[in-house]
Design a protein around this motif. Structure first.
Motif, PDB file in Angstrom:
ATOM      1  N   THR A 249     -27.733  -3.289 -25.196  1.00  0.00           N
ATOM      2  CA  THR A 249     -27.514  -4.734 -25.071  1.00  0.00           C
ATOM      3  C   THR A 249     -27.785  -5.443 -26.392  1.00  0.00           C
ATOM      4  OG1 THR A 249     -29.758  -4.943 -24.229  1.00  0.00           O
ATOM      5  CG2 THR A 249     -28.003  -4.804 -22.595  1.00  0.00           C
ATOM      6  N   ALA A 250     -28.716  -4.904 -27.138  1.00  0.00           N
ATOM      7  CA  ALA A 250     -29.060  -5.545 -28.409  1.00  0.00           C
ATOM      8  C   ALA A 250     -27.952  -5.420 -29.450  1.00  0.00           C
ATOM      9  CB  ALA A 250     -30.345  -4.925 -28.958  1.00  0.00           C
ATOM     10  N   ASP A 251     -26.999  -4.500 -29.214  1.00  0.00           N
ATOM     11  CA  ASP A 251     -25.890  -4.345 -30.163  1.00  0.00           C
ATOM     12  C   ASP A 251     -24.869  -5.473 -30.060  1.00  0.00           C
ATOM     13  OD1 ASP A 251     -27.006  -1.945 -30.890  1.00  0.00           O
ATOM     14  OD2 ASP A 251     -25.704  -0.741 -29.597  1.00  0.00           O
ATOM     15  N   ILE A 252     -24.899  -6.167 -28.945  1.00  0.00           N
ATOM     16  CA  ILE A 252     -23.862  -7.174 -28.700  1.00  0.00           C
ATOM     17  C   ILE A 252     -24.454  -8.559 -28.976  1.00  0.00           C
ATOM     18  CG2 ILE A 252     -22.141  -7.997 -27.049  1.00  0.00           C
ATOM     19  CD1 ILE A 252     -22.034  -4.955 -27.572  1.00  0.00           C
ATOM     20  N   PRO A 253     -23.980  -9.227 -29.976  1.00  0.00           N
ATOM     21  CA  PRO A 253     -24.555 -10.536 -30.298  1.00  0.00           C
ATOM     22  C   PRO A 253     -24.237 -11.582 -29.221  1.00  0.00           C
ATOM     23  CG  PRO A 253     -22.701 -10.027 -31.755  1.00  0.00           C
ATOM     24  CD  PRO A 253     -22.918  -8.823 -30.917  1.00  0.00           C
ATOM     25  N   VAL A 254     -25.199 -12.432 -28.951  1.00  0.00           N
ATOM     26  CA  VAL A 254     -24.976 -13.516 -27.997  1.00  0.00           C
ATOM     27  C   VAL A 254     -23.931 -14.473 -28.567  1.00  0.00           C
ATOM     28  CG1 VAL A 254     -26.046 -15.444 -26.766  1.00  0.00           C
ATOM     29  CG2 VAL A 254     -27.343 -13.335 -27.135  1.00  0.00           C
TER      30      VAL A 254
ATOM     31  N   PRO B 234     -21.068 -13.658 -23.785  1.00  0.00           N
ATOM     32  CA  PRO B 234     -20.833 -15.105 -23.929  1.00  0.00           C
ATOM     33  C   PRO B 234     -22.114 -15.914 -23.810  1.00  0.00           C
ATOM     34  CG  PRO B 234     -19.350 -14.122 -22.306  1.00  0.00           C
ATOM     35  CD  PRO B 234     -20.349 -13.079 -22.661  1.00  0.00           C
ATOM     36  N   ALA B 235     -23.006 -15.486 -22.974  1.00  0.00           N
ATOM     37  CA  ALA B 235     -24.303 -16.150 -22.851  1.00  0.00           C
ATOM     38  C   ALA B 235     -25.353 -15.063 -22.744  1.00  0.00           C
ATOM     39  CB  ALA B 235     -24.319 -17.033 -21.613  1.00  0.00           C
ATOM     40  N   LYS B 236     -26.546 -15.401 -23.080  1.00  0.00           N
ATOM     41  CA  LYS B 236     -27.601 -14.387 -23.124  1.00  0.00           C
ATOM     42  C   LYS B 236     -27.728 -13.669 -21.779  1.00  0.00           C
ATOM     43  CE  LYS B 236     -32.402 -13.812 -24.544  1.00  0.00           C
ATOM     44  NZ  LYS B 236     -32.117 -12.508 -25.113  1.00  0.00           N
ATOM     45  N   GLY B 237     -27.624 -12.364 -21.842  1.00  0.00           N
ATOM     46  CA  GLY B 237     -27.759 -11.567 -20.627  1.00  0.00           C
ATOM     47  C   GLY B 237     -26.480 -11.452 -19.808  1.00  0.00           C
ATOM     48  N   GLN B 238     -25.410 -12.080 -20.269  1.00  0.00           N
ATOM     49  CA  GLN B 238     -24.144 -12.015 -19.530  1.00  0.00           C
ATOM     50  C   GLN B 238     -23.151 -11.186 -20.349  1.00  0.00           C
ATOM     51  OE1 GLN B 238     -21.697 -15.590 -19.570  1.00  0.00           O
ATOM     52  NE2 GLN B 238     -21.305 -15.346 -17.399  1.00  0.00           N
ATOM     53  N   PHE B 239     -22.830 -10.035 -19.840  1.00  0.00           N
ATOM     54  CA  PHE B 239     -21.963  -9.135 -20.608  1.00  0.00           C
ATOM     55  C   PHE B 239     -20.595  -9.030 -19.959  1.00  0.00           C
ATOM     56  CE2 PHE B 239     -26.256  -8.029 -21.714  1.00  0.00           C
ATOM     57  CZ  PHE B 239     -26.174  -7.902 -23.092  1.00  0.00           C
ATOM     58  N   LYS B 240     -19.583  -9.033 -20.815  1.00  0.00           N
ATOM     59  CA  LYS B 240     -18.199  -8.885 -20.350  1.00  0.00           C
ATOM     60  C   LYS B 240     -17.535  -7.806 -21.188  1.00  0.00           C
ATOM     61  CE  LYS B 240     -17.974 -12.720 -17.788  1.00  0.00           C
ATOM     62  NZ  LYS B 240     -17.027 -13.785 -17.568  1.00  0.00           N
TER      63      LYS B 240
ATOM     64  N   GLU C 291     -11.974  -8.204 -34.655  1.00  0.00           N
ATOM     65  CA  GLU C 291     -13.178  -8.967 -34.963  1.00  0.00           C
ATOM     66  C   GLU C 291     -13.539  -9.894 -33.836  1.00  0.00           C
ATOM     67  OE1 GLU C 291     -13.339  -9.442 -39.747  1.00  0.00           O
ATOM     68  OE2 GLU C 291     -13.173 -11.210 -38.478  1.00  0.00           O
ATOM     69  N   VAL C 292     -14.843 -10.041 -33.646  1.00  0.00           N
ATOM     70  CA  VAL C 292     -15.319 -11.033 -32.700  1.00  0.00           C
ATOM     71  C   VAL C 292     -16.150 -12.026 -33.498  1.00  0.00           C
ATOM     72  CG1 VAL C 292     -16.535 -11.430 -30.546  1.00  0.00           C
ATOM     73  CG2 VAL C 292     -15.423  -9.237 -30.946  1.00  0.00           C
ATOM     74  N   ALA C 293     -15.678 -13.262 -33.524  1.00  0.00           N
ATOM     75  CA  ALA C 293     -16.390 -14.284 -34.289  1.00  0.00           C
ATOM     76  C   ALA C 293     -16.056 -15.653 -33.733  1.00  0.00           C
ATOM     77  CB  ALA C 293     -15.986 -14.206 -35.762  1.00  0.00           C
TER      78      ALA C 293
ATOM     79  N   PHE D  11      -8.567 -14.495 -28.642  1.00  0.00           N
ATOM     80  CA  PHE D  11      -8.862 -14.485 -27.211  1.00  0.00           C
ATOM     81  C   PHE D  11     -10.313 -14.922 -27.010  1.00  0.00           C
ATOM     82  CE2 PHE D  11      -5.787 -11.258 -28.293  1.00  0.00           C
ATOM     83  CZ  PHE D  11      -4.761 -11.428 -27.366  1.00  0.00           C
ATOM     84  N   SER D  12     -10.545 -15.533 -25.890  1.00  0.00           N
ATOM     85  CA  SER D  12     -11.885 -16.015 -25.590  1.00  0.00           C
ATOM     86  C   SER D  12     -12.839 -14.861 -25.294  1.00  0.00           C
ATOM     87  CB  SER D  12     -11.815 -16.940 -24.371  1.00  0.00           C
ATOM     88  OG  SER D  12     -13.099 -17.122 -23.823  1.00  0.00           O
ATOM     89  N   VAL D  13     -14.062 -14.976 -25.819  1.00  0.00           N
ATOM     90  CA  VAL D  13     -15.068 -13.953 -25.501  1.00  0.00           C
ATOM     91  C   VAL D  13     -15.561 -14.100 -24.066  1.00  0.00           C
ATOM     92  CG1 VAL D  13     -15.909 -13.694 -27.875  1.00  0.00           C
ATOM     93  CG2 VAL D  13     -17.005 -15.353 -26.360  1.00  0.00           C
ATOM     94  N   THR D  14     -15.316 -15.252 -23.460  1.00  0.00           N
ATOM     95  CA  THR D  14     -15.823 -15.494 -22.115  1.00  0.00           C
ATOM     96  C   THR D  14     -14.955 -14.857 -21.042  1.00  0.00           C
ATOM     97  OG1 THR D  14     -16.658 -17.603 -22.905  1.00  0.00           O
ATOM     98  CG2 THR D  14     -16.547 -17.315 -20.532  1.00  0.00           C
TER      99      THR D  14
END
Ligand code: FES
Length: 163
Positions: free
Chosen positions: A75-80, A96-102, A117-119, A132-135
């Protein structure tokens, strides 16, 4: 009285055309005989087992693909607010939000490039700059018109697993 009779007609003439050249043909055939003695073995056969791209067969289980049960990331690999692309799994994981993984397919819905890239809250495709949206994977910009399809992801402790 003698009458001179006209010269008898009907002297036919025949022209005989002789065909020549049969002898030279034989010479050509003989000359060809010595050149092609060597035959190369045909090595251009396709590989017997090319790669069974995902087919689940009991005989072809040579551990070619990554283990689906293995944790994809921590989980720590994926930036909030951002995410990470896993090209070998063709998946992009976001938080997209802390603790919410998609997770979404990393294959761009425009022409099939892998997103890179995700930015800034978006997942970007390098080929024609679709974003595309990260959400929810929806299109934010670019030529793509369809969202990135979602993938299943599960969180267990601090590890993320696909499926
Ligand atoms: Fe991704 Fe064209 S393939 S924008």
């Amino acid at each position: 009285m003698t009458h001179s009779s006209p010269a008898p007609a009907g002297a036919t003439r025949r022209t005989v055309v002789a065909t020549a050249g049969a002898a030279s043909l034989a010479a050509v055939l003989a000359a060809c005989g010595g050149s092609g003695g060597e035959k190369k073995p045909d090595t251009s056969q396709p590989a017997p087992e090319a790669e069974g791209s995902g087919t689940a067969g009991s005989t072809a289980g040579a551990s070619g693909k990554p283990n689906a049960d293995e944790a994809l990331a921590r989980t720590a690999d994926i930036p909030v607010g951002g995410g990470k692309v896993f090209p070998e799994r063709k998946v992009v994981v976001t938080q997209p939000a802390k603790g919410q993984f998609k997770a979404f397919s990393a294959v761009c819905t425009h022409q099939g490039c892998l997103v890179k890239e995700v930015a800034n809250g978006t997942i970007a495709c390098p080929c024609h700059n679709s974003t595309f949206s990260v959400t929810d994977g929806s299109v934010r910009g670019g030529p793509a018109t369809k969202p990135l399809p979602p993938e299943r992801i599960s969180v267990s402790g601090d590890s993320l697993t696909l499926g």
